[in-house]
Design an enzyme around this catalytic site. Sequence first.
Site, mmCIF file in Angstrom:
data_model
loop_
_atom_site.group_PDB
_atom_site.id
_atom_site.type_symbol
_atom_site.label_atom_id
_atom_site.label_comp_id
_atom_site.label_asym_id
_atom_site.label_seq_id
_atom_site.Cartn_x
_atom_site.Cartn_y
_atom_site.Cartn_z
ATOM 1 N N ASP A 40 34.994 28.851 41.528
ATOM 2 C CA ASP A 40 36.166 28.835 40.657
ATOM 3 C C ASP A 40 36.360 30.198 40.000
ATOM 4 O O ASP A 40 35.400 30.937 39.760
ATOM 5 C CB ASP A 40 35.969 27.752 39.586
ATOM 6 C CG ASP A 40 37.257 27.390 38.886
ATOM 7 O OD1 ASP A 40 38.327 27.540 39.500
ATOM 8 O OD2 ASP A 40 37.196 26.953 37.716
ATOM 9 N N GLU A 93 38.459 30.231 44.946
ATOM 10 C CA GLU A 93 39.653 29.948 44.142
ATOM 11 C C GLU A 93 39.981 31.261 43.452
ATOM 12 O O GLU A 93 39.477 31.575 42.381
ATOM 13 C CB GLU A 93 39.357 28.818 43.146
ATOM 14 C CG GLU A 93 40.590 28.268 42.438
ATOM 15 C CD GLU A 93 40.917 29.023 41.168
ATOM 16 O OE1 GLU A 93 42.023 29.612 41.123
ATOM 17 O OE2 GLU A 93 40.103 29.030 40.241
#
Length: 337
Positions: A40, A93
Site C-alpha cells: 500500500d 498500490e
Amino acid sequence: EHPDWGTKIFDYGKTEVKNFLLNSALLWVEKYHIDGLRVDAVASMLYLDYGKEAGQWVPNQYGENKNLEAIEFFRHLNTLVCGRNPGAVMIAEESTAWPMVTGKAEDGGLDFTYKWNMGWMHDFLDYMKLDPYFRKDNHNKMTFAMSYNYSEKYILVLSHDEVVHLKCSMLNKMPGLGIDKYRNLMAGYAFMMGHPGKKLLFMGQDFGQLREWSEKRELDWELLNDENHSHLQAFVKELLTFYDDPKPHFNTLSTIVRGLEEKGYLSHEAFGNTYRYFAIVTEDSFRTRTLKSVISKYFNNSFLGAVSSLVKEEDISIEELKELIRQVEEGENEKKQ
C-alpha cells in the site's frame, strides 16, 4: 513520521530494517501460503518529499526527491519473493506516474508483478455512478485508461477500499431504482471483463451485496434467495467463462474448503445458489486424525519413532515422557476394567 497519517517511516538504509520487512513478506508467502502481497501507498515510500513541505525533507545524494534506499528495497523484495516462490504475486498500490513499476529490476524497474490501476478505478466508478442521461458527455472516463494501459502490467481493481467508509456497495453506487441498478452493474462488470488488464472484484460484489463490507460480520449470503441477486451472481460467473485461459479462480478459499469437505472435515448446506460450510469434526478429532497422518507419513506409522525423534531433538523433557507413560498406563487400566 508521516505527516498525513501519523505513521512511522521505515529507514530502508538499515540492514536490520530491511531484513525485518523481507522476512515478514517471506513468512506470509512461504509459511502461511498467501498467494501474494499488495504493498500500500508505494508513492509515499518512493518520494522523499511525499506529503511534506519545504524544509521537512532532505534530498538524496543527487539532489533529487527519490528515495534511493526504498527503490533498492523494492527491487530486492520483489525479486526475492517471486524468485523463491514462482507464481507468487506482488502488487504495487502506486498513485503517481512513477515509471517501470512492473519493469524488470535489471532494466531499472521495481519488478512488481502488477500495478493497482487506481486511475481506471476512479474513472470507471465516476462514470458508472452517473445517470445514463449524463454519461454521453463523460465517455472519456471509460476510454482514457487505454492511453496509458500498456505502460505497466495493470490489475483492474474494485476492492475492499471501494465498498467501505460510506462509499456504498457496488450495487448501491449504481443510478436508478430497483432492477435498473442490477442492469447498470452488469453492464459495468461486462465492460471491466473486456478491458485489458487483470481483474479483481471484492467478495460479495459478485452477487450485489447491499451493505458496505465490514470485517465484523459475514457477507449477506441470504440475499442469494432473491432472484435479482442470484441472477447477478450467475452473470458474473458466466462472464468468467469468456476470460482467456488460465481462468481465474472464483475464490481460492473455496477450493481449500471443497478439499476439506472431500476429506470429511466439513459439510455444507445449500443457501440460495451458493453453499454454507460448517465443521463436522471436533477439534480433538481433527487433532488426532492429523497426528496419525503425520506419524504414518513421516515415521513409518510408529509412535515410538515419533517420540524418539522428539527426544533426540530435545523437544520433549523427561517430565513430559513420564506424563506420557502415566497416561498410557491409565488407558491400559481403563481397558481392563
